[in-house]
Design an enzyme around this catalytic site. Structure first.
Site, PDB file in Angstrom:
ATOM      1  N   HIS A 166       0.854   4.259   0.826  1.00 35.23           N
ATOM      2  CA  HIS A 166      -0.419   4.945   1.442  1.00 35.23           C
ATOM      3  C   HIS A 166      -0.236   5.578   2.809  1.00 35.23           C
ATOM      4  O   HIS A 166      -0.386   6.536   3.006  1.00 35.23           O
ATOM      5  CB  HIS A 166      -1.658   4.533   1.290  1.00 35.23           C
ATOM      6  CG  HIS A 166      -2.165   4.107  -0.262  1.00 35.23           C
ATOM      7  ND1 HIS A 166      -2.159   5.761  -1.158  1.00 35.23           N
ATOM      8  CD2 HIS A 166      -2.725   3.325  -0.951  1.00 35.23           C
ATOM      9  CE1 HIS A 166      -2.833   5.020  -2.330  1.00 35.23           C
ATOM     10  NE2 HIS A 166      -2.938   3.655  -2.254  1.00 35.23           N
ATOM     11  N   HIS A 169       2.414   8.019   3.206  1.00 37.38           N
ATOM     12  CA  HIS A 169       1.978   9.291   2.752  1.00 37.38           C
ATOM     13  C   HIS A 169       1.120   9.936   3.893  1.00 37.38           C
ATOM     14  O   HIS A 169       1.021  11.325   4.091  1.00 37.38           O
ATOM     15  CB  HIS A 169       0.856   9.256   1.656  1.00 37.38           C
ATOM     16  CG  HIS A 169       1.004  10.263   0.457  1.00 37.38           C
ATOM     17  ND1 HIS A 169       0.062  10.351  -0.393  1.00 37.38           N
ATOM     18  CD2 HIS A 169       1.307  11.437   0.490  1.00 37.38           C
ATOM     19  CE1 HIS A 169      -0.066  11.294  -1.149  1.00 37.38           C
ATOM     20  NE2 HIS A 169       0.728  11.975  -0.465  1.00 37.38           N
ATOM     21  N   HIS A 206       2.110  -1.478  -0.917  1.00 41.36           N
ATOM     22  CA  HIS A 206       1.456  -0.566  -1.623  1.00 41.36           C
ATOM     23  C   HIS A 206       0.610   0.075  -0.594  1.00 41.36           C
ATOM     24  O   HIS A 206       0.522   1.322  -0.316  1.00 41.36           O
ATOM     25  CB  HIS A 206       0.289  -1.181  -2.816  1.00 41.36           C
ATOM     26  CG  HIS A 206      -0.521  -0.506  -3.192  1.00 41.36           C
ATOM     27  ND1 HIS A 206      -0.487   0.315  -4.418  1.00 41.36           N
ATOM     28  CD2 HIS A 206      -1.714   0.215  -2.614  1.00 41.36           C
ATOM     29  CE1 HIS A 206      -1.463   0.913  -4.931  1.00 41.36           C
ATOM     30  NE2 HIS A 206      -2.218   1.008  -3.706  1.00 41.36           N
ATOM     31  N   GLU A 207      -0.157  -0.603   0.402  1.00 38.85           N
ATOM     32  CA  GLU A 207      -0.902   0.057   1.355  1.00 38.85           C
ATOM     33  C   GLU A 207       0.000   0.917   2.221  1.00 38.85           C
ATOM     34  O   GLU A 207      -0.306   1.890   2.852  1.00 38.85           O
ATOM     35  CB  GLU A 207      -2.019  -0.978   2.112  1.00 38.85           C
ATOM     36  CG  GLU A 207      -2.845  -1.488   1.114  1.00 38.85           C
ATOM     37  CD  GLU A 207      -3.778  -0.489   0.305  1.00 38.85           C
ATOM     38  OE1 GLU A 207      -4.069   0.529   0.851  1.00 38.85           O
ATOM     39  OE2 GLU A 207      -4.186  -0.939  -0.909  1.00 38.85           O
TER      40      GLU A 207
HETATM   41 ZN    ZN Z   1      -3.718   2.311  -3.563  1.00 40.31          ZN
END
Ligand code: ZN
Length: 698
Positions: free
Chosen positions: A482, A485, A478-479
């Site tokens: 990010h 991104h 998940h991280e």
């Molecule tokens: Zn998040």
């Protein structure tokens, strides 16, 4: 432009590669003078832009504003990173002192009347300026930033707005520090074998590690999430589970100087006044005006659609857990399942139903291998390559740096990770940027991003590897999503870079990346036993697949209850907050029909999303909103024939990961998916479609 102060390492920049600061030379005392100087420079720069003789145009106004304050932005990012990850009493004192001045600075920039008059004039003619799409987006974004920060308010109200922002910044800082205090202050010693009953070796090791970090003998349970959840899952001692549970959910409510209840009330009171100044009936309306969802009604419709299906699902799960418990402990028969019992009995049921056991799984999820898995997926999807750099300065020995290269060999940026729980580090997991990608720089040189992933995994004992749970591995992905991104950002303007998108879009790149760690193909390649190197057996993958919707009613209810709570609290029309926020919370949850035994993800007194800052206030729903997008979006890979389909990956990179905020988010999703999102894949993923189809479930 500015003289370097003697003994001021922060201002002596540009020495280390990637613009990294000289971490080892930085002391808490350096921040106030450095930030004050950087704020002064920023104000002077914006004042000079407002005083130009030339008529306003895009370059001398929008692009110039985007370039201004670059040094301040870097200092603030660094300051917040150190406060969150290597906190100390002196640093916390500086943080409390700087909260109001930083908020005042934000207000001063966004209410600079001369500059805003130029920006406002450009905005009025934006359709006729002949701007390209990204420039137009920047102009609109900057204008909205100013308007939402009070630029259009008449003088007295503008001053009141600035006062409110400063008071909120101070209150939110204290709220976060109180949670940190509560987590640091508590521990439960596990003095003997009886106290350890049921704990697998990895939990015992983590408890010994936690004791060692606190300078204590033996083993302790602390309020680190990475220790609390395994303890609640495995401990056979219901009395100890209850103590850990009560301490965990009581953070922020312990009375005395560190009680968060009065802070919550004051924050709510000020937010309500702020919303009124901005012409809204409640804070939720003000916050939601600048989101994809747009209105309370649209958020509520999504939350209710999920809540109505999840509650019966959770009730059915509870009946199954109670039946298992009653058979195992006849003395307990007929008693309702309690909050500190749920995870324990769910783990027993999971073992019974799916022959799945965390202790059997964990040897396949060694931290280093999981990081390699994330890098490999980024390589197969986007052509990225990660090269470790041990020679770069970092702020703590746990931090590891990697240079990131594109398929053509060009440098994309720097990626840092900081994986382990330790004293002085805020709980949770997050990504932030020490520097954003941008091409609009003072020296005209493209600026590559510096991206940091922070986790709170329980470190393996000396000489032993760190083994993750599947949930931990998902958090890692998940991280890292990010992080991608930030790293893949391809924009001109810093304000539109990376994760600086609308907040109900920001969890799409992170949540969609979680899907890859559950792919059998990825597991076979990377989930290898840390001792033997053997890949995870297919039979185990199959059991994992079958169990993937297990306990999802519980998880969905806990999350959605917190989101409903957040929305309802910030949608109150009354100026005066509830006299007792905890009583209000309990009444709201009872009224909403929260099944007994579930609990919620976050109670108000330690709900950092809502009260440690304002960016997620009335915004806890964003994870679910983005999950509609990621569940539907990931299906595009299955439809195309595989999780690494090159054409879908290319669209995902171009329209989502690289686009930052230069494209309106609904348009970005549609460009990637070829159509607007559908709700069904989310419901299917959480096992809630069947519940909707069954008449008994309604
Ligand atoms: Zn998040």
């Amino acid at each position: 432009m500015s003289a370097v102060l003697p003994g001021q390492p922060l201002l002596a920049e540009g020495v280390a590669p990637h613009g990294l600061p000289p971490f080892e030379a930085i002391e808490p005392a350096h921040f106030e003078p450095a930030l004050e100087q950087a704020m002064r420079e920023h104000r002077e720069a914006v004042a000079a832009l407002g005083a130009q003789a030339a008529p306003p145009d895009f370059d001398n106004t929008c692009a110039a504003l985007d370039r201004s304050g670059a040094r301040l932005l870097r200092f603030v990012a660094l300051f917040h990173t150190l406060c969150a990850s290597v906190s100390s009493a002196p640093l916390q004192a500086v943080q409390r002192r700087l909260a109001a001045p930083l908020a005042a600075h934000h207000s001063a920039i966004h209410t600079d009347a001369a500059f805003f008059a130029r920006l406002d004039a450009l905005h009025a003619q934006r359709a006729t300026l002949g701007l390209d799409a990204e420039s137009l987006r920047l102009l609109e974004r900057q204008h909205l930033d100013f308007v939402r920060s009070g630029a259009r308010l008449p003088g007295p109200q503008r001053r009141r707005h600035a006062e409110l922002m400063q008071a909120l910044a101070e209150l939110q800082t204290r709220f976060a520090q109180n949670v940190l205090h509560a987590e640091a202050a508590w521990q439960l010693p596990l003095p003997d074998a009886a106290a350890m009953a049921g704990l697998p070796p990895f939990v015992r090791a983590a408890a010994r590690q936690a004791a060692q970090e606190r300078g204590l003998p033996g083993a302790v349970v602390t309020l680190a999430r990475s220790l609390v959840l395994p303890f609640l899952t495995f401990s056979e001692r219901a009395d100890l589970r209850e103590r850990v549970w009560r301490a965990w959910v009581g953070r922020g409510e312990e009375g005395g100087a560190h009680d968060n209840r009065p802070l919550v009330r004051e924050i709510l009171r000020l937010r309500h006044e702020l919303a009124g100044l901005m012409g809204h009936a409640c804070y939720a309306d003000f916050a939601l005006a600048d989101t994809m969802a747009g209105t309370r009604e649209r958020v509520d419709a999504l939350l209710q659609a999920v809540w109505q299906r999840a509650v019966p699902q959770a009730l059915a799960e509870r009946r199954a857990l109670e039946a298992l418990r009653d058979a195992a402990l006849p003395d307990e028969a007929g008693r309702p399942l309690r909050e500190w019992d749920w995870r324990y009995w769910a783990e027993r049921l999971r073992r019974e139903r799916y022959a799945l056991d965390d202790a059997e799984l964990k040897p396949y999820f060694e931290l280093g291998r999981m990081m390699q898995a994330a890098f490999d997926c980024a390589g197969r999807l986007f052509g990225l390559r990660f090269e470790r750099r041990d020679d770069l300065p970092v702020y703590h020995p746990d931090v590891v740096a990697f240079e990131v290269f594109d398929a053509d060999g060009s440098l994309r940026g720097l990626f840092l990770h900081d994986h382990f729980a330790r004293p002085g580090k805020r709980s949770g997991a997050w990504m932030n940027a020490l520097r954003w990608q941008s091409r609009n720089t003072a020296d005209g040189q493209p600026q590559t991003p510096v991206i940091l992933n922070t986790n709170n995994f329980a470190r393996g004992e000396p000489g032993s590897p760190t083994l993750l749970s599947l949930e931990d591995a998902r958090t890692l992905f998940h991280e890292f999503g990010h992080g991608l991104h930030g790293l893949l950002s391809e924009v001109r303007f810093q304000r539109l870079s990376g994760t600086q998108v609308l907040r109900d879009f920001v969890e799409l790149p992170s949540q969609i990346f979680e899907h890859w760690i559950a792919e059998p193909e990825v597991l076979r390649r990377h989930a290898r036993h840390w001792q033997t190197g053997e890949p995870i057996p297919d039979a185990l993958i199959e059991r994992l697949q079958r169990a993937r919707r297990f306990n999802q009613g519980y998880e969905t209810v806990r999350y959605t209850a917190s989101a409903l709570l957040d929305l309802a609290l910030h949608a109150r029309a009354e100026a005066e907050p509830p006299a007792d926020v905890c009583a209000w919370e309990a009444a709201f949850l009872a009224d909403a029909g929260l099944p007994g035994g579930c609990g919620v993800n976050h109670r108000l007194v330690h709900f950092q999303h809502l009260f440690a800052g304002s960016s997620y206030a009335a915004g806890y729903y964003v994870y679910l909103w983005a999950e509609v997008l990621d569940a539907d979006g990931y299906d595009a890979f299955a439809e195309a024939g595989g999780p690494f389909d090159a054409a879908v990956a290319e669209r995902l990179r171009r329209h989502v990961y690289a686009a930052g905020n230069r494209v309106e988010p609904n348009a970005a999703f549609e460009a990637f998916r070829g159509r607007p999102p559908r709700l069904e894949p989310l419901l299917a993923k959480r096992g809630l479609l069947e519940a909707a189809a069954s008449p008994a479930a309604q």
